[in-house]
Motif scaffolding. Sequence first.
Motif, PDB file in Angstrom:
ATOM      1  N   VAL A  67      37.781  46.034  24.097  1.00  0.00           N
ATOM      2  CA  VAL A  67      37.077  46.434  22.877  1.00  0.00           C
ATOM      3  C   VAL A  67      36.265  47.687  23.194  1.00  0.00           C
ATOM      4  CG1 VAL A  67      35.519  45.693  21.047  1.00  0.00           C
ATOM      5  CG2 VAL A  67      36.960  44.001  22.213  1.00  0.00           C
ATOM      6  N   MET A  68      36.624  48.803  22.559  1.00  0.00           N
ATOM      7  CA  MET A  68      36.039  50.101  22.894  1.00  0.00           C
ATOM      8  C   MET A  68      34.541  50.155  22.616  1.00  0.00           C
ATOM      9  SD  MET A  68      38.392  52.079  24.199  1.00  0.00           S
ATOM     10  CE  MET A  68      37.819  53.752  23.930  1.00  0.00           C
ATOM     11  N   ASP A  69      34.106  49.691  21.437  1.00  0.00           N
ATOM     12  CA  ASP A  69      32.681  49.864  21.100  1.00  0.00           C
ATOM     13  C   ASP A  69      31.769  48.876  21.834  1.00  0.00           C
ATOM     14  OD1 ASP A  69      33.312  47.556  19.766  1.00  0.00           O
ATOM     15  OD2 ASP A  69      32.659  48.235  17.782  1.00  0.00           O
ATOM     16  N   GLU A  70      32.362  47.934  22.582  1.00  0.00           N
ATOM     17  CA  GLU A  70      31.565  47.027  23.407  1.00  0.00           C
ATOM     18  C   GLU A  70      31.791  47.260  24.891  1.00  0.00           C
ATOM     19  OE1 GLU A  70      31.701  42.867  22.293  1.00  0.00           O
ATOM     20  OE2 GLU A  70      32.475  43.412  20.305  1.00  0.00           O
ATOM     21  N   ALA A  71      32.827  48.028  25.215  1.00  0.00           N
ATOM     22  CA  ALA A  71      33.191  48.293  26.608  1.00  0.00           C
ATOM     23  C   ALA A  71      33.374  46.985  27.373  1.00  0.00           C
ATOM     24  CB  ALA A  71      32.150  49.178  27.286  1.00  0.00           C
ATOM     25  N   GLU A  72      34.029  45.998  26.711  1.00  0.00           N
ATOM     26  CA  GLU A  72      34.283  44.698  27.341  1.00  0.00           C
ATOM     27  C   GLU A  72      35.653  44.183  26.947  1.00  0.00           C
ATOM     28  OE1 GLU A  72      31.577  41.604  28.332  1.00  0.00           O
ATOM     29  OE2 GLU A  72      30.068  42.475  26.995  1.00  0.00           O
ATOM     30  N   MET A  73      36.166  43.282  27.787  1.00  0.00           N
ATOM     31  CA  MET A  73      37.450  42.645  27.513  1.00  0.00           C
ATOM     32  C   MET A  73      37.224  41.385  26.687  1.00  0.00           C
ATOM     33  SD  MET A  73      40.696  43.061  28.096  1.00  0.00           S
ATOM     34  CE  MET A  73      40.843  44.016  29.611  1.00  0.00           C
ATOM     35  N   ALA A  74      37.936  41.258  25.569  1.00  0.00           N
ATOM     36  CA  ALA A  74      37.861  40.071  24.720  1.00  0.00           C
ATOM     37  C   ALA A  74      39.121  39.238  24.901  1.00  0.00           C
ATOM     38  CB  ALA A  74      37.694  40.462  23.263  1.00  0.00           C
ATOM     39  N   VAL A  75      38.959  37.907  24.810  1.00  0.00           N
ATOM     40  CA  VAL A  75      40.076  36.979  24.985  1.00  0.00           C
ATOM     41  C   VAL A  75      40.130  36.051  23.781  1.00  0.00           C
ATOM     42  CG1 VAL A  75      41.083  35.196  26.469  1.00  0.00           C
ATOM     43  CG2 VAL A  75      39.778  37.076  27.487  1.00  0.00           C
TER      44      VAL A  75
END
Length: 349
Positions: free
Chosen positions: A96-104
């Motif tokens: 997720v670009m705007d969170e700079a994190e991987m979502a599952v």
Amino acid sequence: MPIETSPILALPYIQAAQAQKHVTHNEAIRLLDIAVQLVVQSRSLTAPPTSDVEGHRYIVATNATGGWAGHDGEIAIYEGGAYWFIAPLPGWRAYVMDEAEMAVLNPSNLWGTARDLPLEIERLGVNATPDANNQMILSGASTLFTHDGAGHRLTLNKATEGDTASFLFQTGYGGRAEVGTTGNDDLTIKVSADGSIWVDALRVDGDSGHVTGAAVMASATDTTAGRLMRADYGYGPGNLVGSVAEAAGVPTGAVIETGSTANGSYTRFADGTQICAQALTTSSTSVTTWSFPIAFSTPPSCVASAQASVPRFTTTGASSTTQTDVDCWDTTGTRQAETVHLIAFGRWF
């Protein structure tokens, strides 16, 4: 004849003797281009942005509206001026670009990042190796626990009253101090010089809040250097002046007691000293008796002085614990009626 698809990504298969095989092949490539190495712009939007870029992808947020209505949790792809959607499967991952994190995507079809999910591990070591006893260990110069906008509380919970919940301070892995509820629900501060022999320096009773321990006076006569004074054994503004008392010669009340009656004023001290004072007019015909305003424990010493403009002298007789006799004389030995000031010195115990 229906087009067959792959079971995971639903990629279309090229059928036997199919015409325009490139169409099916290109569609499969297109789906792979969308789903493989999945990167989305955001997972928080419930409706399409007002303007978009070709190829942008989004995880549709819950309660979607407008052109995304009914596609909660799906992947929305902007292509050819419109959005189309892919239904992901549990386990899919997207950066997720705007969170700079991987979502599952979890089995409940909810997307979450690591911060959304509980971290559950058997052991955790930060710059150190945990073991069966120390299942979480951290090695470093300092550790900070800070607030998240307001206060911050660190909780240590034990199973039963007889267990221990404490902070242990060590030197070379040998215990030197411990603060907590150790073996009961009283708050205890313990210290040790060798990690073997421990001293309860302070213990705060869980019911009364009162303090005991080696750092506190053990009795009214305890003058051990370095010990804290108990309120009932020491003196301050609240109990310096009041009713004096004693037990076996040890003060149990105030330091100074003062009072007065019609027979004069008195001052008692915690060490047993008592002073009484009075001003009275003597008789010119007989002995004058001064009854003390408060009794002594033994007959006191008494002194008297006349307040007169001519020569006078005074005498006092033998005193009892409650009174003494006084006379005022002129130089010829004749009793005189004069104002006489009397002071009696003695003890109240």
